[in-house]
Design a protein around this motif. Structure first.
Motif, PDB file in Angstrom:
ATOM      1  N   GLY A   1       0.356  -1.341   0.124  1.00 25.41           N
ATOM      2  CA  GLY A   1       0.261  -0.108   0.378  1.00 25.41           C
ATOM      3  C   GLY A   1       0.988   1.071   0.297  1.00 25.41           C
ATOM      4  N   GLY A   2       0.055   2.603  -0.437  1.00 21.04           N
ATOM      5  CA  GLY A   2       0.606   3.512  -0.114  1.00 21.04           C
ATOM      6  C   GLY A   2       0.454   4.267  -0.621  1.00 21.04           C
ATOM      7  N   LEU A   3       0.900   5.246  -0.884  1.00 18.19           N
ATOM      8  CA  LEU A   3       0.067   7.214  -1.891  1.00 18.19           C
ATOM      9  C   LEU A   3       0.534   7.001  -3.286  1.00 18.19           C
ATOM     10  CD1 LEU A   3      -1.540   9.504  -1.365  1.00 18.19           C
ATOM     11  CD2 LEU A   3       0.895  10.762  -0.993  1.00 18.19           C
ATOM     12  N   VAL A   4      -0.472   7.221  -4.019  1.00 16.69           N
ATOM     13  CA  VAL A   4      -0.128   7.039  -5.506  1.00 16.69           C
ATOM     14  C   VAL A   4      -1.147   8.158  -6.221  1.00 16.69           C
ATOM     15  CG1 VAL A   4      -2.006   5.122  -5.932  1.00 16.69           C
ATOM     16  CG2 VAL A   4      -0.285   5.621  -7.691  1.00 16.69           C
TER      17      VAL A   4
ATOM     18  N   GLN B   1      -2.920   0.005   4.206  1.00 13.51           N
ATOM     19  CA  GLN B   1      -3.299   2.053   3.605  1.00 13.51           C
ATOM     20  C   GLN B   1      -3.483   2.003   2.097  1.00 13.51           C
ATOM     21  OE1 GLN B   1      -5.781   3.685   5.786  1.00 13.51           O
ATOM     22  NE2 GLN B   1      -6.175   4.284   3.045  1.00 13.51           N
ATOM     23  N   VAL B   2      -4.081   2.228   1.384  1.00  9.29           N
ATOM     24  CA  VAL B   2      -3.843   2.769   0.302  1.00  9.29           C
ATOM     25  C   VAL B   2      -4.705   3.913   0.167  1.00  9.29           C
ATOM     26  CG1 VAL B   2      -4.454   2.727  -2.418  1.00  9.29           C
ATOM     27  CG2 VAL B   2      -4.101   0.483  -0.897  1.00  9.29           C
TER      28      VAL B   2
ATOM     29  N   ALA C   1     -13.166   1.425   3.242  1.00  8.09           N
ATOM     30  CA  ALA C   1     -13.565   3.195   3.467  1.00  8.09           C
ATOM     31  C   ALA C   1     -13.775   4.357   4.584  1.00  8.09           C
ATOM     32  CB  ALA C   1     -13.730   4.223   2.194  1.00  8.09           C
ATOM     33  N   PRO C   2     -12.739   5.233   4.684  1.00  5.22           N
ATOM     34  CA  PRO C   2     -13.536   5.743   5.597  1.00  5.22           C
ATOM     35  C   PRO C   2     -14.300   6.285   6.257  1.00  5.22           C
ATOM     36  CG  PRO C   2     -11.165   7.253   4.923  1.00  5.22           C
ATOM     37  CD  PRO C   2     -12.134   6.039   3.842  1.00  5.22           C
ATOM     38  N   GLY C   3     -15.113   5.915   7.204  1.00  6.78           N
ATOM     39  CA  GLY C   3     -16.817   6.213   7.606  1.00  6.78           C
ATOM     40  C   GLY C   3     -17.331   5.117   6.744  1.00  6.78           C
ATOM     41  N   LYS C   4     -16.770   4.389   6.460  1.00  2.63           N
ATOM     42  CA  LYS C   4     -17.522   3.387   5.237  1.00  2.63           C
ATOM     43  C   LYS C   4     -17.748   1.944   5.696  1.00  2.63           C
ATOM     44  CE  LYS C   4     -18.124   5.745   1.194  1.00  2.63           C
ATOM     45  NZ  LYS C   4     -18.051   5.388  -0.694  1.00  2.63           N
ATOM     46  N   GLU C   5     -18.082   0.738   5.626  1.00  3.08           N
ATOM     47  CA  GLU C   5     -18.435  -0.403   5.778  1.00  3.08           C
ATOM     48  C   GLU C   5     -17.455  -1.294   4.878  1.00  3.08           C
ATOM     49  OE1 GLU C   5     -23.044  -1.031   8.225  1.00  3.08           O
ATOM     50  OE2 GLU C   5     -22.182  -2.450   6.190  1.00  3.08           O
ATOM     51  N   ARG C   6     -16.933  -2.087   5.713  1.00  5.23           N
ATOM     52  CA  ARG C   6     -15.876  -3.290   5.730  1.00  5.23           C
ATOM     53  C   ARG C   6     -16.928  -3.730   3.455  1.00  5.23           C
ATOM     54  NH1 ARG C   6     -11.752  -6.864   8.247  1.00  5.23           N
ATOM     55  NH2 ARG C   6     -14.436  -7.998   8.462  1.00  5.23           N
ATOM     56  N   GLU C   7     -16.185  -3.580   2.088  1.00  5.90           N
ATOM     57  CA  GLU C   7     -16.256  -4.367   1.407  1.00  5.90           C
ATOM     58  C   GLU C   7     -15.740  -4.926   0.385  1.00  5.90           C
ATOM     59  OE1 GLU C   7     -17.649  -1.082  -1.079  1.00  5.90           O
ATOM     60  OE2 GLU C   7     -15.559  -0.889  -2.225  1.00  5.90           O
ATOM     61  N   PHE C   8     -16.602  -6.283  -0.118  1.00  4.71           N
ATOM     62  CA  PHE C   8     -15.619  -7.228  -0.594  1.00  4.71           C
ATOM     63  C   PHE C   8     -14.951  -6.546  -1.972  1.00  4.71           C
ATOM     64  CE2 PHE C   8     -14.811 -10.741  -3.290  1.00  4.71           C
ATOM     65  CZ  PHE C   8     -15.091 -10.573  -4.312  1.00  4.71           C
TER      66      PHE C   8
ATOM     67  N   ASN D   1      -8.539   5.644  -8.634  1.00  3.51           N
ATOM     68  CA  ASN D   1      -9.429   7.012  -8.355  1.00  3.51           C
ATOM     69  C   ASN D   1      -9.129   7.252  -6.525  1.00  3.51           C
ATOM     70  OD1 ASN D   1     -11.862   5.935  -7.644  1.00  3.51           O
ATOM     71  ND2 ASN D   1     -12.160   5.119  -9.974  1.00  3.51           N
ATOM     72  N   THR D   2     -10.122   7.984  -6.695  1.00 12.10           N
ATOM     73  CA  THR D   2      -9.553   8.757  -5.050  1.00 12.10           C
ATOM     74  C   THR D   2     -10.782   8.407  -4.465  1.00 12.10           C
ATOM     75  OG1 THR D   2     -10.956  10.845  -5.813  1.00 12.10           O
ATOM     76  CG2 THR D   2      -8.722  11.327  -5.857  1.00 12.10           C
ATOM     77  N   GLU D   3     -11.838   7.182  -4.761  1.00 10.89           N
ATOM     78  CA  GLU D   3     -12.399   6.431  -4.237  1.00 10.89           C
ATOM     79  C   GLU D   3     -12.138   4.802  -4.084  1.00 10.89           C
ATOM     80  OE1 GLU D   3     -17.143   8.144  -6.116  1.00 10.89           O
ATOM     81  OE2 GLU D   3     -16.338   6.363  -6.664  1.00 10.89           O
ATOM     82  N   ASP D   4     -11.312   4.148  -4.602  1.00 11.99           N
ATOM     83  CA  ASP D   4     -10.082   3.720  -3.989  1.00 11.99           C
ATOM     84  C   ASP D   4      -9.563   3.486  -2.601  1.00 11.99           C
ATOM     85  OD1 ASP D   4      -9.780   3.105  -7.762  1.00 11.99           O
ATOM     86  OD2 ASP D   4     -11.142   1.965  -6.174  1.00 11.99           O
ATOM     87  N   THR D   5      -9.421   4.926  -1.894  1.00 11.22           N
ATOM     88  CA  THR D   5      -9.023   4.986  -0.460  1.00 11.22           C
ATOM     89  C   THR D   5      -9.881   4.672  -0.151  1.00 11.22           C
ATOM     90  OG1 THR D   5      -8.223   7.146  -1.701  1.00 11.22           O
ATOM     91  CG2 THR D   5      -8.180   7.004   1.054  1.00 11.22           C
ATOM     92  N   ALA D   6      -8.394   3.487   1.203  1.00 11.74           N
ATOM     93  CA  ALA D   6      -9.549   2.496   1.623  1.00 11.74           C
ATOM     94  C   ALA D   6      -8.168   1.875   2.659  1.00 11.74           C
ATOM     95  CB  ALA D   6      -9.492   1.603   0.749  1.00 11.74           C
TER      96      ALA D   6
END
Length: 125
Positions: A9-12, A120-121, A40-47, A87-92
Motif C-alpha cells: 500500500g501507499g500513496l499514489v 492503507q491505499v 474506506a473512511p466512514g464506510k463499512e468493509r466491502e468485498f 481513483n480517489t474512491e479507491d482510497t481505503a
C-alpha cells in the motif's frame, strides 16, 4: 497460528497503479480460497475480489473488475491484487482474508475465518 500480512500500500496519484501482496502462513494455503476486502473512511468493509484455491476462478466487485486483478502463487503462499487506473474512491484500508472452510470463491465476509491487519491505499487527485 494463521498469519496474513499485507504489503504494497501507499500513496499514489489518480490514474496510477499499485500491487498489493499478502503473505500467508500457518494454513494450507494451496487448499484455501482467498479474498481482498477494503474499508474506506466512514464506510463499512466491502468485498473487492476473491480467488479459488487453484487460481483458476476469480470474482470481483462489479465496479472493479475492469481495473483490478487478483492472483495467487501457491508455491510462495502469496496472494496479490493488481490495481490499475486508481481513483480517489479507491482510497481505503485493504485487507487480505483466508476462507474458513472453502476452496471455492467466496464473496461474503462471514465466509472468511482469518484476516490480515490491512494496508492503507491513498489515491490523491
Amino acid at each position: 497460528q494463521v498469519h496474513l500480512v499485507e504489503s504494497g500500500g501507499g500513496l499514489v496519484q489518480a490514474g496510477g497503479s499499485l500491487r498489493l501482496s499478502c503473505a500467508a502462513s500457518g494454513l494450507t494455503f494451496g487448499n484455501t480460497a482467498m479474498g481482498w476486502f477494503r474499508q474506506a473512511p466512514g464506510k463499512e468493509r466491502e468485498f473487492v475480489a476473491t480467488i479459488n484455491w487453484s487460481g483458476s476462478l476469480s470474482q470481483y466487485q462489479d465496479s472493479l473488475e475492469d481495473r483490478f486483478t487478483v492472483s495467487r502463487d501457491n508455491f510462495k503462499k502469496m496472494l496479490y491484487l493488481q490495481m490499475d487506473i486508481l481513483n480517489t474512491e479507491d482510497t481505503a484500508v485493504y485487507y487480505c482474508a483466508a476462507a474458513a472452510n472453502s476452496r471455492d470463491t467466496a464473496t461474503r465476509q462471514n465466509q472468511y475465518g482469518y484476516w490480515g491487519q490491512g494496508t492503507q491505499v491513498t489515491v490523491s487527485s
